[in-house]
Enzyme design. Structure first.
Site, PDB file in Angstrom:
ATOM      1  N   GLY A  41      19.361  24.923  27.484  1.00  0.00           N
ATOM      2  CA  GLY A  41      19.000  23.653  28.134  1.00  0.00           C
ATOM      3  C   GLY A  41      19.709  22.504  27.430  1.00  0.00           C
ATOM      4  N   GLY A  65      20.710  18.563  28.813  1.00  0.00           N
ATOM      5  CA  GLY A  65      19.695  17.572  29.176  1.00  0.00           C
ATOM      6  C   GLY A  65      19.650  16.414  28.198  1.00  0.00           C
ATOM      7  N   GLN A  66      18.560  15.632  28.290  1.00  0.00           N
ATOM      8  CA  GLN A  66      18.472  14.410  27.489  1.00  0.00           C
ATOM      9  C   GLN A  66      18.551  14.710  25.989  1.00  0.00           C
ATOM     10  OE1 GLN A  66      14.790  12.185  27.525  1.00  0.00           O
ATOM     11  NE2 GLN A  66      15.772  10.359  26.702  1.00  0.00           N
ATOM     12  N   ASP A  69      23.456  26.156  29.402  1.00  0.00           N
ATOM     13  CA  ASP A  69      22.639  25.526  30.450  1.00  0.00           C
ATOM     14  C   ASP A  69      22.924  26.245  31.764  1.00  0.00           C
ATOM     15  OD1 ASP A  69      21.360  23.417  32.203  1.00  0.00           O
ATOM     16  OD2 ASP A  69      21.283  22.372  30.284  1.00  0.00           O
ATOM     17  N   ASP A 104      20.671  31.416  32.495  1.00  0.00           N
ATOM     18  CA  ASP A 104      19.388  31.122  33.128  1.00  0.00           C
ATOM     19  C   ASP A 104      18.329  31.700  32.195  1.00  0.00           C
ATOM     20  OD1 ASP A 104      17.075  30.905  34.523  1.00  0.00           O
ATOM     21  OD2 ASP A 104      17.798  31.893  36.360  1.00  0.00           O
ATOM     22  N   TYR A 154       2.667  20.361  33.668  1.00  0.00           N
ATOM     23  CA  TYR A 154       3.513  20.307  32.469  1.00  0.00           C
ATOM     24  C   TYR A 154       2.655  20.405  31.211  1.00  0.00           C
ATOM     25  CZ  TYR A 154       6.785  17.959  29.184  1.00  0.00           C
ATOM     26  OH  TYR A 154       7.594  17.608  28.127  1.00  0.00           O
ATOM     27  N   LYS A 209       2.541  23.295  28.350  1.00  0.00           N
ATOM     28  CA  LYS A 209       2.834  23.018  26.932  1.00  0.00           C
ATOM     29  C   LYS A 209       1.662  23.466  26.048  1.00  0.00           C
ATOM     30  CE  LYS A 209       6.953  21.172  27.096  1.00  0.00           C
ATOM     31  NZ  LYS A 209       8.108  21.889  26.531  1.00  0.00           N
TER      32      LYS A 209
HETATM   33  P1  NAD Z   1      15.909  17.656  30.403  1.00  0.00           P
HETATM   34  O1  NAD Z   1      15.233  17.849  31.703  1.00  0.00           O
HETATM   35  O2  NAD Z   1      16.721  16.423  30.202  1.00  0.00           O
HETATM   36  O3  NAD Z   1      16.843  18.912  30.094  1.00  0.00           O
HETATM   37  C1  NAD Z   1      16.456  20.231  30.361  1.00  0.00           C
HETATM   38  C2  NAD Z   1      17.710  21.058  30.560  1.00  0.00           C
HETATM   39  O4  NAD Z   1      17.299  22.389  30.845  1.00  0.00           O
HETATM   40  C3  NAD Z   1      18.560  20.591  31.741  1.00  0.00           C
HETATM   41  O5  NAD Z   1      19.899  20.379  31.323  1.00  0.00           O
HETATM   42  C4  NAD Z   1      18.462  21.733  32.751  1.00  0.00           C
HETATM   43  O6  NAD Z   1      19.634  21.955  33.493  1.00  0.00           O
HETATM   44  C5  NAD Z   1      18.164  22.906  31.828  1.00  0.00           C
HETATM   45  N1  NAD Z   1      17.501  24.008  32.534  1.00  0.00           N
HETATM   46  C6  NAD Z   1      16.583  23.937  33.521  1.00  0.00           C
HETATM   47  N2  NAD Z   1      16.254  25.164  33.945  1.00  0.00           N
HETATM   48  C7  NAD Z   1      16.975  26.035  33.213  1.00  0.00           C
HETATM   49  C8  NAD Z   1      17.082  27.439  33.193  1.00  0.00           C
HETATM   50  N3  NAD Z   1      16.374  28.214  34.045  1.00  0.00           N
HETATM   51  N4  NAD Z   1      17.911  28.006  32.303  1.00  0.00           N
HETATM   52  C9  NAD Z   1      18.643  27.240  31.445  1.00  0.00           C
HETATM   53  N5  NAD Z   1      18.604  25.890  31.432  1.00  0.00           N
HETATM   54  C10 NAD Z   1      17.773  25.296  32.314  1.00  0.00           C
HETATM   55  O7  NAD Z   1      14.806  17.781  29.272  1.00  0.00           O
HETATM   56  P2  NAD Z   1      14.787  17.115  27.821  1.00  0.00           P
HETATM   57  O8  NAD Z   1      14.249  15.748  27.954  1.00  0.00           O
HETATM   58  O9  NAD Z   1      16.092  17.332  27.150  1.00  0.00           O
HETATM   59  O10 NAD Z   1      13.638  17.993  27.158  1.00  0.00           O
HETATM   60  C11 NAD Z   1      13.896  19.166  26.438  1.00  0.00           C
HETATM   61  C12 NAD Z   1      12.573  19.744  25.967  1.00  0.00           C
HETATM   62  O11 NAD Z   1      11.868  18.761  25.196  1.00  0.00           O
HETATM   63  C13 NAD Z   1      11.609  20.155  27.079  1.00  0.00           C
HETATM   64  O12 NAD Z   1      10.878  21.271  26.673  1.00  0.00           O
HETATM   65  C14 NAD Z   1      10.685  18.980  27.188  1.00  0.00           C
HETATM   66  O13 NAD Z   1       9.427  19.359  27.675  1.00  0.00           O
HETATM   67  C15 NAD Z   1      10.573  18.545  25.753  1.00  0.00           C
HETATM   68  N6  NAD Z   1      10.159  17.152  25.628  1.00  0.00           N
HETATM   69  C16 NAD Z   1      10.990  16.139  26.003  1.00  0.00           C
HETATM   70  C17 NAD Z   1      10.577  14.827  25.878  1.00  0.00           C
HETATM   71  C18 NAD Z   1      11.457  13.671  26.295  1.00  0.00           C
HETATM   72  O14 NAD Z   1      10.990  12.515  26.283  1.00  0.00           O
HETATM   73  N7  NAD Z   1      12.727  13.929  26.640  1.00  0.00           N
HETATM   74  C19 NAD Z   1       9.297  14.551  25.377  1.00  0.00           C
HETATM   75  C20 NAD Z   1       8.447  15.599  25.051  1.00  0.00           C
HETATM   76  C21 NAD Z   1       8.915  16.909  25.149  1.00  0.00           C
HETATM   77  C1  AKB Z   2       7.646  13.293  30.044  1.00  0.00           C
HETATM   78  O1  AKB Z   2       7.413  12.102  30.290  1.00  0.00           O
HETATM   79  O2  AKB Z   2       7.370  14.235  30.805  1.00  0.00           O
HETATM   80  C2  AKB Z   2       8.241  13.617  28.696  1.00  0.00           C
HETATM   81  C3  AKB Z   2       7.169  13.929  27.719  1.00  0.00           C
HETATM   82  C4  AKB Z   2       6.485  12.853  27.002  1.00  0.00           C
HETATM   83  O3  AKB Z   2       6.856  15.080  27.532  1.00  0.00           O
HETATM   84  N1  AKB Z   2       9.060  12.526  28.286  1.00  0.00           N
END
Ligand code: NAD
Ligand code: AKB
Length: 321
Positions: free
Chosen positions: A10, A13-14, A36, A52, A142, A146
């Protein structure tokens, strides 16, 4: 040379976009494999696999082929998107985790990083300075995934001696990548819109206070917990983590110091209900005590740094909301 071979699942992503850069700077480009669902520009910068995470055989094959020792599992559906696709949200967030935990259970990999979220808390949780151990009862798909994931991480640690480490991230803010469908996404979009158009319509109400963190702090915590001695990582479900808290009105005021003509309007949508079920601030004292967590950025420092960096990049590359 690093003995660690790291797979980030993944990675486009962000968080992954920035985490891969940081990991490569530490462990070397060749030792960090980005992966990814689709090929992205990350493939130009170093090893990349289309993966995947739901596909057990494929994950297994890639891990074996590269001799991977550590997996950072970032693939997930975030809060707002998972509410629209609850079945996929549950399946992806759980099956992906099992596929990676099982690799560690079979001793094919040595260590797992899996992020949790403040979304594990719910409307009955104390909202101020939310403790590590408290009522949870998440009300989103979600959050449920988690919380279940945290329980499974601890179970795999206790039953199978799996070295899994996890953080409950708050909303993350960074300038290098776009957020992927969460409730806290506004806190990134607001910067881009302020610079592009001078105005922003916020999908949360002006007084909605949420815990947030600047990406450099999130990366520091992530790599910090993964590099900590195993005996220091006492919590194997997931650690509370805190940066700072603010409302849309607060961040708009900070942005106005850089863009004086900036205006904000408020049109709460379905994400408001999610935000209202989450804490306003988090007690991260367990992380501080166990492995020395301390954030570097507050709201002002984060805003100054975001603005400085976003002003450097071209206007066309600013994201839309
Ligand atoms: P994101 O949505 O920006 O990135 C997720 C990535 O996973 C994407 O690039 C997507 O293409 C990829 N993906 C989706 N399905 C897939 C699959 N089947 N196989 C492989 N890749 C796949 O998410 P993020 O913000 O980078 O978050 C990453 C993790 O951190 C997540 O578990 C999220 O719950 C957790 N998280 C993020 C935040 C936040 O504010 N960004 C906060 C709390 C927790
Ligand atoms: C969301 O808003 O879903 C995420 C998180 C706090 O888990 N940024």
């Amino acid at each position: 040379m690093s003995k660690d071979k790291i797979l980030v699942i993944g990675s486009s992503g962000q968080i992954g976009t920035e985490l891969v850069h940081s990991l490569r700077a530490i462990y070397g480009v060749e030792n960090v494999i980005a992966s990814d669902l689709k090929l992205t520009d990350q493939a130009k910068e170093g090893p990349f696999e289309v993966i995947d995470v739901m596909n057990t055989t494929q994950v297994h094959e890639i891990v074996k082929r590269h001799g991977v020792t550590q997996v950072y599992l970032l693939a997930a559906l975030l809060s707002a998107t998972a509410e629209k696709m609850p079945k996929l949200g549950w399946d992806l967030n759980m099956q992906g985790l099992f596929n990676v935990l099982d690799l560690a259970k079979e001793k094919i990999i040595e260590r797992v990083y899996w992020p949790s979220s403040i979304a594990v808390f719910g409307p009955n949780t104390p909202r101020q300075n939310t403790p590590q151990y408290t009522i949870m009862e998440p009300s989103t798909v979600y959050g449920i995934s988690k919380q279940a994931g945290e329980r499974w991480c601890e179970y795999y640690f206790k039953k199978f001696n799996v070295d899994v480490r996890s953080l409950r991230y708050p909303g993350l803010i960074g300038w290098q990548s776009a957020p992927g469908g969460g409730t806290t996404d506004y806190a990134v979009h607001i910067f881009h819109e302020a610079l592009k158009t001078g105005t922003y319509e916020c999908f949360l109400s002006e007084d909605t206070i949420l815990p947030m963190m600047y990406m450099p702090d999130a990366l520091k915590a992530t790599i910090g917990i993964m590099q900590a001695d195993a005996d220091k990582v006492k919590i194997r479900s997931s650690y509370n983590l805190a940066g700072f808290s603010f409302s849309p009105k607060d961040i708009a005021e900070e942005i106005k110091k850089h863009v004086p003509e900036f205006t904000i309007t408020f049109k709460p949508d379905s994400r408001q209900q999610i935000a209202d079920s989450w804490p306003q601030s988090i007690d991260a004292s367990e992380a501080a005590k166990d492995w020395g967590w301390k954030p570097d950025f507050d709201l002002k420092q984060m805003t100054d740094d975001m603005m400085m960096n976003l002003k450097r990049i071209k206007k066309e590359t600013l994201i839309g909301s």
